[in-house]
Design an enzyme around this catalytic site. Structure first.
Site, mmCIF file in Angstrom:
data_model
loop_
_atom_site.group_PDB
_atom_site.id
_atom_site.type_symbol
_atom_site.label_atom_id
_atom_site.label_comp_id
_atom_site.label_asym_id
_atom_site.label_seq_id
_atom_site.Cartn_x
_atom_site.Cartn_y
_atom_site.Cartn_z
ATOM 1 N N ASP A 43 71.871 34.905 15.235
ATOM 2 C CA ASP A 43 72.361 34.591 16.312
ATOM 3 C C ASP A 43 73.434 35.587 16.648
ATOM 4 O O ASP A 43 73.611 36.417 17.798
ATOM 5 C CB ASP A 43 72.708 33.317 16.907
ATOM 6 C CG ASP A 43 71.487 32.232 17.125
ATOM 7 O OD1 ASP A 43 70.401 32.989 17.095
ATOM 8 O OD2 ASP A 43 71.880 31.142 17.221
ATOM 9 N N ALA A 44 74.009 35.818 15.711
ATOM 10 C CA ALA A 44 75.332 36.577 15.716
ATOM 11 C C ALA A 44 75.178 38.118 16.037
ATOM 12 O O ALA A 44 75.639 38.850 16.715
ATOM 13 C CB ALA A 44 76.393 36.442 14.664
ATOM 14 N N LYS A 125 76.403 22.545 24.113
ATOM 15 C CA LYS A 125 75.193 23.854 24.058
ATOM 16 C C LYS A 125 74.405 23.528 22.751
ATOM 17 O O LYS A 125 74.715 24.014 21.785
ATOM 18 C CB LYS A 125 75.563 25.262 24.059
ATOM 19 C CG LYS A 125 74.771 26.221 24.184
ATOM 20 C CD LYS A 125 75.291 27.673 24.314
ATOM 21 C CE LYS A 125 74.122 28.497 24.508
ATOM 22 N NZ LYS A 125 73.292 28.614 23.206
ATOM 23 N N LYS A 300 79.723 24.342 33.671
ATOM 24 C CA LYS A 300 79.346 24.524 35.045
ATOM 25 C C LYS A 300 80.246 24.099 36.359
ATOM 26 O O LYS A 300 81.043 22.948 36.022
ATOM 27 C CB LYS A 300 78.073 23.483 35.105
ATOM 28 C CG LYS A 300 77.015 23.699 33.989
ATOM 29 C CD LYS A 300 76.012 22.697 33.839
ATOM 30 C CE LYS A 300 74.896 23.060 32.909
ATOM 31 N NZ LYS A 300 73.767 21.818 33.017
ATOM 32 N N LYS A 324 80.406 30.590 23.297
ATOM 33 C CA LYS A 324 79.942 30.532 22.113
ATOM 34 C C LYS A 324 81.097 30.425 21.153
ATOM 35 O O LYS A 324 81.774 31.258 20.871
ATOM 36 C CB LYS A 324 78.943 31.569 21.944
ATOM 37 C CG LYS A 324 77.829 31.526 23.064
ATOM 38 C CD LYS A 324 76.639 32.446 22.526
ATOM 39 C CE LYS A 324 75.847 31.796 21.605
ATOM 40 N NZ LYS A 324 74.597 32.602 21.308
ATOM 41 N N CYS A 437 74.046 21.239 -20.912
ATOM 42 C CA CYS A 437 74.369 21.721 -22.258
ATOM 43 C C CYS A 437 74.907 20.483 -22.947
ATOM 44 O O CYS A 437 76.059 20.273 -22.535
ATOM 45 C CB CYS A 437 75.243 22.882 -22.053
ATOM 46 S SG CYS A 437 75.604 23.614 -23.704
#
Length: 730
Positions: A43-44, A125, A300, A324, A437
């Site tokens: 996305d970046a 988001k 919004k 974002k 080990c």
């Protein structure tokens, strides 16, 4: 070439070429992301390309044509499902990446609106797949993906299988026709289980939760979809007919919840920019609290009338924006899978990757835990992989980008023998996930790791004995022989032994040995000798620190011995109850189990450790060298128990205290010290470089004390400390 030939239509040729290149990359990425459900870039990276496109078009307006990617929503729809038109166009969102972007958006909204545009609705988001559901007369008629914003794929049969999505709306005032928009997602835990199942079936895993949700929703067989943990949250409406339309976004959410639709509780209505910033910052700290992945916050304008007045651009509403967060997932190349040996002999595969910046730091290594984890994640050497790093969490490979495989990749094969000493690896007991080990006494890797651990702040806190020194002491540059073949030798070290020790010089970014440009040989450096051949200050410091560590309390010595399950809290309980190493060695399992905080399992481990001859040899050699092995008689509790009933967390670097001595100061006054911040934390004691615990305390409103406040707490008690504590708003 003439100056005129360097431009076409007033746009420089270089800008035209770059715009065409970026447009092709963005369109291809969209096709793979939205249609194939096989994203090949992070996305970046996509956001970076898109922002560059926008900048080019702003500088050269002729580039902004109707077929530019910046003027489109979503991507071309697939050919696997019937196509349906949305009742109203589904739009995308413009993005903000910092406070300046948010302030600029809000200023633009205030300038364009005919009245005060507030309040604002803030919500998470979700990193999922956009969907539109149509209910006619209360009955679910259709479910469709966003597609290109006007036409989407009809996935009704699959939507009907999603838990929480009602087939019929309930309650009063249900519209005769309503289109609701939302996000389909798979919870993080469900995503992990799904990928494990796919790998077990020999199928490629999904790259991320969003990819898995999209792939699941586009299954041609709804029975497959029904078996996967899809969920949905509604975040808006596209159409509402047949009953009174609510006046605001927040009112819509209340009505939709009454109708039985899944609506998130994690939203907030705030009056202005300050409230918006506070919401964004809160979820920056608590980003991983929700059950689903989020990549930001959507803001919004709450009032519908103002939304209509503000309108939309060709692709996005002017009344909403997505803030974002910095990416925590990136794509990088998996160059190799190697294995490391820990202080308990556990052999752990780890990924070696092309260095890349994620969550603010450069990462080139990531643990893969064990061979079963490599198989579960379905990664091959040579894959492009999705790497996640959330805050202070250890980097993790999520999965492979299988769409980029070209056939050159190869499977990882777990070694059968220890890469450090050659001993055959084995499981400690039946059913274990980890190979070990078994050569605990002589394996140089295990000795190195135990030495480094013993010198750490949680144990003896020996300055000068870091990882480079521990490696050089146990695995020196050939032909030199190891100075320490067992940690029993630690307190017998002399300056004369330290002087010849050399170490390989390694690159800080890659960790690989640096080579001499003339000879091509590895560069080496003396760790403890000056250029004139005399002992360096580092040598003197290490010897002095070892001498000082001999007086460490019993609890720190117990931690330094690397007894399984005996960390600082358990060691403190054990030392407080038993008072000496001899009492612990002679105690039965029952006596050990009766100590507060020990229990039967840890008691058995302690008893087993002291029954091994070479373990006792370490104790006796340290004792002979002068290491203190008892705390004397139990002191009477002289400190007033002014902190009884309170819980504290200590983080960062304090000048007058180590973290252990600060914890002892708190517990001696009746307080309890925890390892992580929660709502039950009474105070956070924070020194320099406090990190994520400080952020979490801020988010939860926990009072924070600096070193001066800590002194007030110890001297005057919690009420006085509360007056000088910092309590920041999240």
């Amino acid at each position: 070439m003439s100056e005129r030939d360097t431009e076409v239509g007033g746009v420089p040729v270089a800008a035209l070429k770059r715009h065409a290149e970026l447009s092709e990359q963005v369109e291809d990425a969209r096709w793979r992301y939205y249609v194939l459900d096989q994203p090949t870039v992070s996305d970046a990276q996509f956001d970076e390309w898109f922002r560059e496109l926008l900048a080019l078009e702003e500088a050269h307006p002729p580039l902004q044509t109707p077929d530019s990617p910046t003027q489109k929503v979503g991507a071309p729809i697939s050919g696997d499902f019937a196509k349906v038109s949305h009742l109203n166009r589904m739009e995308s969102l413009d993005n903000a990446f910092n406070e300046a972007d948010m302030a600029a958006w809000m200023a633009r909204v205030e300038r364009l609106a005919e009245r005060d545009p507030g309040p604002y609705l803030c919500e998470l988001k979700i990193d999922g797949l956009a969907i539109a559901l149509v209910y006619r007369d209360g009955k679910l008629e259709r479910g469709a993906t966003r597609g290109d914003g006007r036409v989407g794929d009809d996935v009704t049969a699959n939507v009907r299988t999603i838990k929480g999505v009602p087939h019929r709306l309930k309650g009063e005032g249900v519209p005769s026709l309503v289109e609701v928009r939302g996000e389909v997602y798979i919870p993080v835990e469900g995503f992990q289980r799904l990928n494990e199942q796919l790998v077990e079936q020999g199928r490629p895993p999904f790259a991320n939760p969003r990819n898995s949700a999209a792939g699941t929703l586009r299954q041609k067989d709804a029975r497959v979809t029904a078996q996967r943990p899809l969920r949905m949250l509604v975040h808006g409406i596209g159409l509402w007919e047949g009953s009174a339309v609510p006046r605001a976004q927040s009112e819509v959410y209340e009505r939709l919840r009454e109708f039985g639709l899944p609506v998130s509780d994690l939203f907030q209505v705030v009056p202005g920019l300050t409230g918006v910033d506070e919401f964004i910052e809160h979820y920056r700290v608590h980003r991983h609290d929700p059950a689903y992945e989020i990549d930001g916050v959507v803001v919004k304008v709450d009032d519908f009338r103002t939304q209509r007045e503000l309108g939309s651009t060709s692709r996005a509403p002017r009344w909403a924006i997505a803030y974002k967060y910095p990416p925590e997932e990136v794509n990088t190349k998996l160059l190799d899978i190697q294995v490391g040996v820990g202080r308990t002999g556990r052999v752990t595969p780890y990924a070696v990757m092309e260095p890349i910046v994620v969550a603010g730091s450069t990462v080139e290594r990531a643990t893969l835990h064990n061979a079963a984890t490599v198989i579960k994640k379905g990664v091959l050497v040579g894959d492009t992989v999705v790497l996640r790093k959330a805050g202070d969490v250890i980097p993790e490979i999520v999965g492979a980008v299988t769409a980029l495989r070209d056939g050159s990749e190869r499977e990882f094969v777990m070694p059968t023998h220890c890469p450090e000493c050659g001993t055959e690896l084995a499981y400690e007991k039946e059913g274990d996930a980890d190979l070990r080990c078994p050569n605990a006494r002589s394996c140089p890797a295990q000795i190195r790791e135990r030495l480094y651990f013993a010198a750490g702040r949680r144990a003896l806190d020996i300055d000068g004995l870091g990882y480079v020194a521990a490696t050089a002491l146990t695995q020196p540059v050939p032909p030199q022989e190891p100075v320490l073949r067992t940690e029993a030798d630690l307190f017998d070290l002399t300056i004369e032994q330290l002087m010849p020790i050399r170490s390989v010089v390694r690159d800080q970014d890659t960790g690989l040995p640096k080579l001499d440009p003339e000879t091509g040989e590895q560069k080496v450096v003396s760790l403890f000798a000056n250029l004139d051949g005399g002992p360096s200050q580092a040598a003197r410091t290490l010897v002095e620190e070892l001498d000082r560590a001999k007086a460490a309390p019993l609890a720190q010595v117990l931690v330094a011995l690397s007894i399984r399950h005996v960390g600082p809290p358990t060691a403190r309980d054990l030392a407080e109850a038993m008072r000496s190493i001899d009492a612990i060695m002679d105690a039965s399992e029952e006596e050990l189990a009766s100590v507060k905080g020990i229990g039967a399992r840890v008691a058995a481990t302690i008893r087993e450790w002291f029954e091994v001859d070479w373990h006792r040899e370490i104790v006796e050699r340290w004792r002979a060298a002068g290491v203190r092995m008892d705390d004397g008689p139990a002191p009477e509790k002289t400190e007033p128990q002014i902190l009884e009933g309170l819980t504290f967390v200590v983080t960062g670097t304090l000048e007058a205290y180590t973290r252990d001595t600060a914890s002892e100061a708190l517990t001696s006054r009746g307080g309890k010290v925890a390892g992580s911040v929660s709502k039950k934390t009474s105070f956070l004691v924070a020194g320099e470089n406090a990190g994520s615990k400080y952020d979490k305390a801020v988010g939860l409103g926990v009072p924070i004390l600096d070193e001066q406040g800590f002194a007030v707490l110890l001297d005057e008690g919690p009420e006085a400390a509360a007056r000088v504590a910092v309590t920041e708003e999240p």
